[in-house]
Motif scaffolding. Structure first.
Motif, PDB file in Angstrom:
ATOM      1  N   PRO A 161      12.710 -10.199  -5.231  1.00  0.00           N
ATOM      2  CA  PRO A 161      12.512 -10.058  -6.677  1.00  0.00           C
ATOM      3  C   PRO A 161      11.081  -9.709  -7.059  1.00  0.00           C
ATOM      4  O   PRO A 161      10.857  -8.957  -8.020  1.00  0.00           O
ATOM      5  CB  PRO A 161      12.928 -11.429  -7.232  1.00  0.00           C
ATOM      6  N   ILE A 162      10.103 -10.221  -6.306  1.00  0.00           N
ATOM      7  CA  ILE A 162       8.698  -9.928  -6.608  1.00  0.00           C
ATOM      8  C   ILE A 162       8.398  -8.468  -6.319  1.00  0.00           C
ATOM      9  O   ILE A 162       7.809  -7.749  -7.132  1.00  0.00           O
ATOM     10  CB  ILE A 162       7.770 -10.853  -5.802  1.00  0.00           C
ATOM     11  N   TRP A 163       8.805  -7.998  -5.151  1.00  0.00           N
ATOM     12  CA  TRP A 163       8.527  -6.619  -4.765  1.00  0.00           C
ATOM     13  C   TRP A 163       9.336  -5.635  -5.593  1.00  0.00           C
ATOM     14  O   TRP A 163       8.861  -4.545  -5.920  1.00  0.00           O
ATOM     15  CB  TRP A 163       8.817  -6.427  -3.277  1.00  0.00           C
ATOM     16  N   GLY A 164      10.578  -6.014  -5.931  1.00  0.00           N
ATOM     17  CA  GLY A 164      11.393  -5.138  -6.763  1.00  0.00           C
ATOM     18  C   GLY A 164      10.764  -4.945  -8.137  1.00  0.00           C
ATOM     19  O   GLY A 164      10.696  -3.826  -8.663  1.00  0.00           O
ATOM     20  N   GLU A 165      10.278  -6.039  -8.709  1.00  0.00           N
ATOM     21  CA  GLU A 165       9.653  -5.964 -10.031  1.00  0.00           C
ATOM     22  C   GLU A 165       8.370  -5.141 -10.000  1.00  0.00           C
ATOM     23  O   GLU A 165       8.013  -4.481 -10.973  1.00  0.00           O
ATOM     24  CB  GLU A 165       9.370  -7.381 -10.538  1.00  0.00           C
ATOM     25  N   ASN A 166       7.690  -5.163  -8.862  1.00  0.00           N
ATOM     26  CA  ASN A 166       6.447  -4.396  -8.712  1.00  0.00           C
ATOM     27  C   ASN A 166       6.691  -2.911  -8.459  1.00  0.00           C
ATOM     28  O   ASN A 166       5.743  -2.128  -8.374  1.00  0.00           O
ATOM     29  CB  ASN A 166       5.611  -4.957  -7.559  1.00  0.00           C
ATOM     30  N   GLY A 167       7.959  -2.515  -8.280  1.00  0.00           N
ATOM     31  CA  GLY A 167       8.248  -1.123  -7.982  1.00  0.00           C
ATOM     32  C   GLY A 167       8.009  -0.742  -6.540  1.00  0.00           C
ATOM     33  O   GLY A 167       7.863   0.442  -6.218  1.00  0.00           O
ATOM     34  N   TRP A 168       7.994  -1.737  -5.656  1.00  0.00           N
ATOM     35  CA  TRP A 168       7.707  -1.482  -4.240  1.00  0.00           C
ATOM     36  C   TRP A 168       8.966  -1.178  -3.423  1.00  0.00           C
ATOM     37  O   TRP A 168       8.860  -0.802  -2.260  1.00  0.00           O
ATOM     38  CB  TRP A 168       7.002  -2.688  -3.626  1.00  0.00           C
ATOM     39  N   LEU A 169      10.149  -1.378  -4.013  1.00  0.00           N
ATOM     40  CA  LEU A 169      11.399  -1.181  -3.282  1.00  0.00           C
ATOM     41  C   LEU A 169      12.280  -0.163  -4.002  1.00  0.00           C
ATOM     42  O   LEU A 169      12.199   0.002  -5.215  1.00  0.00           O
ATOM     43  CB  LEU A 169      12.161  -2.512  -3.163  1.00  0.00           C
ATOM     44  N   VAL A 170      13.134   0.485  -3.226  1.00  0.00           N
ATOM     45  CA  VAL A 170      14.081   1.464  -3.756  1.00  0.00           C
ATOM     46  C   VAL A 170      15.368   0.747  -4.177  1.00  0.00           C
ATOM     47  O   VAL A 170      15.881  -0.096  -3.434  1.00  0.00           O
ATOM     48  CB  VAL A 170      14.395   2.531  -2.683  1.00  0.00           C
ATOM     49  N   THR A 214       0.815  -1.214   0.000  1.00  0.00           N
ATOM     50  CA  THR A 214       0.000   0.000   0.000  1.00  0.00           C
ATOM     51  C   THR A 214       0.853   1.270   0.000  1.00  0.00           C
ATOM     52  O   THR A 214       0.312   2.372  -0.023  1.00  0.00           O
ATOM     53  CB  THR A 214      -0.914   0.028   1.230  1.00  0.00           C
ATOM     54  N   LYS A 215       2.192   1.080   0.040  1.00  0.00           N
ATOM     55  CA  LYS A 215       3.121   2.215   0.179  1.00  0.00           C
ATOM     56  C   LYS A 215       2.720   3.074   1.383  1.00  0.00           C
ATOM     57  O   LYS A 215       2.685   4.304   1.322  1.00  0.00           O
ATOM     58  CB  LYS A 215       3.190   3.036  -1.105  1.00  0.00           C
ATOM     59  N   GLY A 216       2.436   2.363   2.473  1.00  0.00           N
ATOM     60  CA  GLY A 216       1.936   3.036   3.673  1.00  0.00           C
ATOM     61  C   GLY A 216       2.962   3.907   4.359  1.00  0.00           C
ATOM     62  O   GLY A 216       2.605   4.837   5.093  1.00  0.00           O
ATOM     63  N   VAL A 221      14.692  -0.923   1.411  1.00  0.00           N
ATOM     64  CA  VAL A 221      14.024   0.350   1.649  1.00  0.00           C
ATOM     65  C   VAL A 221      12.742   0.380   0.823  1.00  0.00           C
ATOM     66  O   VAL A 221      12.802   0.335  -0.414  1.00  0.00           O
ATOM     67  CB  VAL A 221      14.928   1.534   1.256  1.00  0.00           C
ATOM     68  N   PRO A 222      11.567   0.422   1.451  1.00  0.00           N
ATOM     69  CA  PRO A 222      10.314   0.438   0.696  1.00  0.00           C
ATOM     70  C   PRO A 222      10.101   1.761  -0.032  1.00  0.00           C
ATOM     71  O   PRO A 222      10.534   2.817   0.440  1.00  0.00           O
ATOM     72  CB  PRO A 222       9.247   0.227   1.781  1.00  0.00           C
ATOM     73  N   ALA A 223       9.430   1.690  -1.160  1.00  0.00           N
ATOM     74  CA  ALA A 223       9.200   2.888  -1.963  1.00  0.00           C
ATOM     75  C   ALA A 223       8.353   3.919  -1.229  1.00  0.00           C
ATOM     76  O   ALA A 223       8.389   5.103  -1.564  1.00  0.00           O
ATOM     77  CB  ALA A 223       8.537   2.499  -3.293  1.00  0.00           C
TER      78      ALA A 223
END
Length: 437
Positions: free
Chosen positions: A95-104, A79-81, A307-309
């Motif tokens: 890899p899943i979260w990185g591909e989704n753009g959720w990580l820096v 949710t990019k909370g 680091v989360p986006a």
């Protein structure tokens, strides 16, 4: 140019340089979510050392049990909370979260951090399209930890590369009184009992899916895996094993209650630490077992900092990540706790360090275990997925947790192994159909 003008220019340049330096110094408050295991608690205890270098960064900690951590950080990152600025996540999520753009991306960590020193098997699992999305704090495979005194008393010699049948024989021989021949994970969770059972299943020829993404729990290979596991735990394991995960079994082993424990290689420093373990001088190590099919029952994992986006403090967060996963942090832990207690499994330089390899009797077996796990070909028969103890698709965490509960229920005596397998097949099939595979 007059002396006054020259002096004024020099003064202005000095002020500008000072302002630039200040601007480049990260500041702010960062919240770090981490798991409640020994290495992470030690990291938390060294916060003052970080603050000595970064006095303008305030660090707040949220330390959680593994399953709770996974749930909290997954909800926040999706949710990019912005609740957390640094997250402790694993090789499955990155890899899943990185591909989704959720990580820096962490490609811009300082050159002295030395990304090329990270073991290739570990680094590749944290990289997507050339972007490093997490820095490994420690990495692990799994191996056999065993009581050398009990093995000797049983008249047995642990091979460097044992079979599952030898493990069963040794577990029977070492079970006596309040000492259980073997301790294995039973607590439900895709990263708890299913990490063990998925890796174990690989060595029995089992797999989560065939090449057409059809669930495979109705196969002989999975039946052999679960029945063997149930036999071990029912006859030679501790009572209440369905409630035992990594931390619970670690405590049992340290108290001298387990003849053998097959689990994360990172536990080696805890079971050989005389301050924590009553059997510290009686522990041997071996590769995870196999069945002669070409695959051992060991996994590959890294607890990493990302680091989360959604973070509003990315520079301060990156500063902490770089500090906590650096060679200098390793040296700091060695200075305070001894080389045997440094975070293992991430850097080649650690295994090239004679001080470490001489202090850590488990170093060679850890590295061999990590290098023997192949996420790209995890099973005996071909599969459409990567991942040794997990399937690297977003839906896995959900249905694998349900499957883990079915096997935990069987271990607790609430249903038979056959019923657990039937329900695992149904749960997995329904989830994959709903996801459109």
């Amino acid at each position: 140019m007059s002396f006054r003008t020259s002096l004024g220019l020099a003064s202005a340049l000095a002020v500008a340089a000072s302002m630039a330096a200040h601007a480049q110094t990260p500041s702010g408050t960062i919240t770090i979510a981490t798991v409640n295991n020994g290495d992470m608690i030690r990291m938390q205890g060294l916060t003052s050392e970080f603050n000595a270098q970064y006095p303008d960064i305030k660090v707040e900690w949220v330390t959680l049990e593994e399953n709770v951590l996974r749930s909290r950080v997954t909800q926040d990152v999706a949710t990019k909370g912005g609740q957390f600025d640094v997250m402790t996540i694993g090789t499955y999520e990155v890899p899943i979260w990185g591909e989704n753009g959720w990580l820096v991306s962490l490609n811009d960590l300082p050159a002295e951090w030395d990304a090329d020193d990270i073991l290739p098997a570990i680094r590749s699992g944290l990289t997507v399209d050339g972007e490093l999305y997490a820095a490994p704090f420690y990495a692990e495979s799994s191996m056999v930890m065993y009581r050398t005194d009990l093995m000797e008393a049983a008249g047995l010699t642990m091979p460097e590369a044992p079979t599952w049948e030898f493990i069963r024989e040794a577990a029977e021989a070492m079970t006596e009184g309040d000492v259980y021949g073997i301790c294995l994970r039973g607590k439900a969770g895709w990263g708890e009992n299913m990490a063990l059972l998925s890796a174990m299943g690989n060595s029995f020829g089992a797999r989560w899916f065939d090449e057409d993404w059809q669930a495979q729990f109705d196969t002989e290979q999975w039946a052999n895996t679960i029945n063997f596991y149930m036999d071990l735990m029912t006859n030679y394991g501790p009572p209440g094993a369905a409630n035992n995960g990594f931390n619970e079994n670690l405590s049992l082993f340290q108290q001298g209650k387990c003849g053998m424990w097959i689990d994360a290689t990172v536990a080696a420093s805890f079971v050989t630490n005389p301050n924590d373990s009553t059997v510290a001088d009686k522990v041997g190590f071996a590769l995870a077992p196999d069945n002669g099919l070409g695959k051992r029952g060991n996994w590959l994992w890294a607890w990493s900092l990302a680091v989360p986006a959604g973070s509003q403090q990315t520079e301060a967060a990156k500063a902490f990540v770089a500090w906590a996963t650096s060679k200098e942090y390793t040296a700091l832990v060695a200075e305070k706790e001894g080389w045997a207690n440094v975070p293992p499994g991430t850097r080649q330089s650690l295994y090239d360090n004679a001080e470490y390899t001489s202090a850590a009797s488990f170093a060679d077996m850890t590295l061999r275990s990590i290098n023997s796990a192949d996420p790209t070909q995890p099973t005996v028969d071909p599969v459409p997925y990567t991942g040794v103890q997990f399937v690297a698709i977003p839906e896995f965490a959900g249905f694998a947790t349900e499957v883990g509960q079915e096997f935990a229920n069987a271990l607790a005596g609430q249903q038979s192994a056959e019923q657990a397998l039937e329900r695992a097949q149904a749960v997995t099939t329904d989830a994959m159909e709903a996801a459109g595979y």
